[in-house]
Design a protein around this motif. Sequence first.
Motif, PDB file in Angstrom:
ATOM      1  N   ASP A  88       1.115  -1.658   0.157  1.00 16.76           N
ATOM      2  CA  ASP A  88      -0.163  -0.028  -0.061  1.00 16.76           C
ATOM      3  C   ASP A  88       1.201   0.983   0.187  1.00 16.76           C
ATOM      4  O   ASP A  88       0.025   2.259  -0.463  1.00 16.76           O
ATOM      5  N   PHE A  89       1.952   1.065   0.937  1.00 20.31           N
ATOM      6  CA  PHE A  89       2.856   2.230   0.606  1.00 20.31           C
ATOM      7  C   PHE A  89       3.417   2.204  -1.117  1.00 20.31           C
ATOM      8  O   PHE A  89       5.518   2.519   0.262  1.00 20.31           O
ATOM      9  N   GLY A  90       3.822   1.760  -1.671  1.00 18.63           N
ATOM     10  CA  GLY A  90       4.494   1.384  -2.768  1.00 18.63           C
ATOM     11  C   GLY A  90       4.944   2.558  -3.167  1.00 18.63           C
ATOM     12  O   GLY A  90       6.019   2.798  -3.802  1.00 18.63           O
ATOM     13  N   GLY A  91       4.090   4.094  -3.308  1.00 18.19           N
ATOM     14  CA  GLY A  91       4.555   5.276  -4.347  1.00 18.19           C
ATOM     15  C   GLY A  91       6.054   5.920  -3.012  1.00 18.19           C
ATOM     16  O   GLY A  91       7.121   6.417  -3.707  1.00 18.19           O
ATOM     17  N   GLU A  92       6.482   5.060  -1.801  1.00 19.71           N
ATOM     18  CA  GLU A  92       7.535   5.569  -1.149  1.00 19.71           C
ATOM     19  C   GLU A  92       8.455   4.753  -1.386  1.00 19.71           C
ATOM     20  O   GLU A  92       9.670   5.658  -1.292  1.00 19.71           O
ATOM     21  N   VAL A  93       8.222   3.821  -1.981  1.00 16.09           N
ATOM     22  CA  VAL A  93       9.479   3.287  -2.991  1.00 16.09           C
ATOM     23  C   VAL A  93       9.916   3.514  -3.463  1.00 16.09           C
ATOM     24  O   VAL A  93      11.593   3.950  -3.829  1.00 16.09           O
ATOM     25  N   GLU A  94       8.563   3.737  -4.581  1.00 16.78           N
ATOM     26  CA  GLU A  94       9.526   4.239  -6.230  1.00 16.78           C
ATOM     27  C   GLU A  94      10.003   5.850  -5.425  1.00 16.78           C
ATOM     28  O   GLU A  94      11.037   5.964  -7.229  1.00 16.78           O
ATOM     29  N   ARG A  95      10.223   6.522  -4.791  1.00 19.24           N
ATOM     30  CA  ARG A  95      10.313   8.001  -4.593  1.00 19.24           C
ATOM     31  C   ARG A  95      11.730   7.759  -4.480  1.00 19.24           C
ATOM     32  O   ARG A  95      12.673   8.115  -5.034  1.00 19.24           O
ATOM     33  N   ALA A  96      11.926   6.666  -3.620  1.00 14.29           N
ATOM     34  CA  ALA A  96      13.310   6.375  -3.007  1.00 14.29           C
ATOM     35  C   ALA A  96      14.175   5.712  -3.293  1.00 14.29           C
ATOM     36  O   ALA A  96      15.593   6.238  -3.882  1.00 14.29           O
TER      37      ALA A  96
END
Length: 604
Positions: A88-96
């Motif tokens: 659900d928090f994949g957006g954080e990973v993509e940015r990192a």
Amino acid sequence: MSNGSPTRTPLQTRNLAIVAHVDHGKTTLVDAMLKQSGLFRANQAVEERMMDSNALERERGITILSKTTGIRYHEYKINIVDTPGHSDFGGEVERALKIVDGVILLVDSSEGPLPQTRYVLSKALEARLPQIVVINKIDRPDARIDEVLNEIYDLFIDLGATEEQLEFPVIYAIGRDGVANHERDGASKDLQPLFEQIVQTIPAPTGDPASDLQVLVANLDYNDYLGRMAIGRVFSGTLRHGDEVAIAKLDGSFQKTKITRMYSFEGLNRIDETLGITGDVLAIAGVEGIQIGETITSAESPKPLPPIQIDEPTIAMTFSVNNSPFAGREGVHVTSRKLRERLDKELLTNVSIRVEDTGSPESFKVLGRGELQLAILIESMRREGYELQAGKPEIVTKVEDDMRKEPIEMLLIDLPEVYVGVIIEKMGQRKGKLSKMVNNGTGRARLEFLAPSRGLIGLRNDVLTDTRGTAIMNSLFHGWIEWQGEIPIRPTGSLISDRAGKATAYAMWNLQERGELFIEPGTEVYEGMIVGENARDADLNVNIVKEKKLTNMRASSADEAIRLVPPKLLNLEQAIEFIREDELVEITPKSIRLRKKILKANQR
């Protein structure tokens, strides 16, 4: 040596992200790396999972927001981004992954690669980032290290890795004890082999410190004194304190501004800087109005970097003003204006959430990656004093080639083999297709399904009930599929209070054979509030405030002891999963209540 010292070169910097499935030990490993880098005094008291600074993260034991830290290893500065492990928090990973040059892929020695491992690895391979594979928790009694390593190779091949990418180094670790080795039974008692591997495998940043400035903003922070702060990486050029720079906006325009403060990351602290060179990860102040994905560039010759692309949201919920009879009793922020302001503030730092207006000024449609992500947002809001109502989660659909399509997810269920038949039957009702089944001979099986996202709403509760709490479920967005038709919703109805008052033990004693109750005796209720789950499929209006009639006549049954079955007190996620289309969850700082959209029984 200060980070702003002119003697340091980009060749002495390493930027990496630690990625893994939820609960495989990322934050614990970062703890050990921080402790062994000499950032703390020998007698300094340090909390466990110190990177999980948010109260919700510490409670749930998961990382929700990606965070940056830095450590020193000999003459090298290593910037580490700790990322969430929940899809659900994949957006954080993509940015990192946009601001690093390599990743440590952490895999549990017993569970092996799980859906989020697959997701983060596919993103890292797409970005052509080198990987160091760390097999963690090798001291587990159920560790199956060789099989897990083979599964990792299979996953790389499955995701189309090149020959070069398959040559990844493997480290065997016990993150909790701060031990890493090149061999399974190596003699190392610390993380030295891991630090050495990072310096060897993760490339130094490319880019020319003398060319035009380019800083990509991957995260935002807010400081009460300095205002909005951009966290980003210098890809080329040099940034100095007090420089006049341009912000390349997402719409193509340029906004000039002056850098007022710069910080680098070291341990849990931020260090004041006057100079940022290529490869540095910095927090920058003086950039009011900046957004994630924008570029800080040279004012004279601006050269924006391509913006960060984030996967589309797949689930939507309607947030509305609390208009129940108990509205305003417990919350501080109860108006639609306050609700809108809070959602706008969330949009500044959370790129994977979207907010759309509905036909009414009282409600907003919030789109995100999954139920957990939206539940975390609601939980944060209620802790800040907000009152609101949330509707049933809906799936975001799209039309392609005149065909209605819905999101499909890859679902992995790990469960005792005796329950396999029950779960396959349950998934069949929800339009799930079994794509793979693995039984390692340990008494547990792993089932892999492809199922519409709609079919997963409310599934977790059912699966845990059917397997007596022994199943582990993980899902990941897989793609889009043709609309799969109707999926049956929950087979039970609701028990609804037909009047206001306080619930009595006497009334509840008479009602408990009708179904399961959600409230305790003495709870205040109102007409239209859901107080339990009916065993049948129809809704039932009940009087839960009825008191025992007192009489001066004696009867043998008069003083029978009232024995109540303990009620099922729903938490936020369970409440969101339980409701139907005509029901709402009322959320206040102290209570979570379920209610009908239309409260009056004669108007429903």
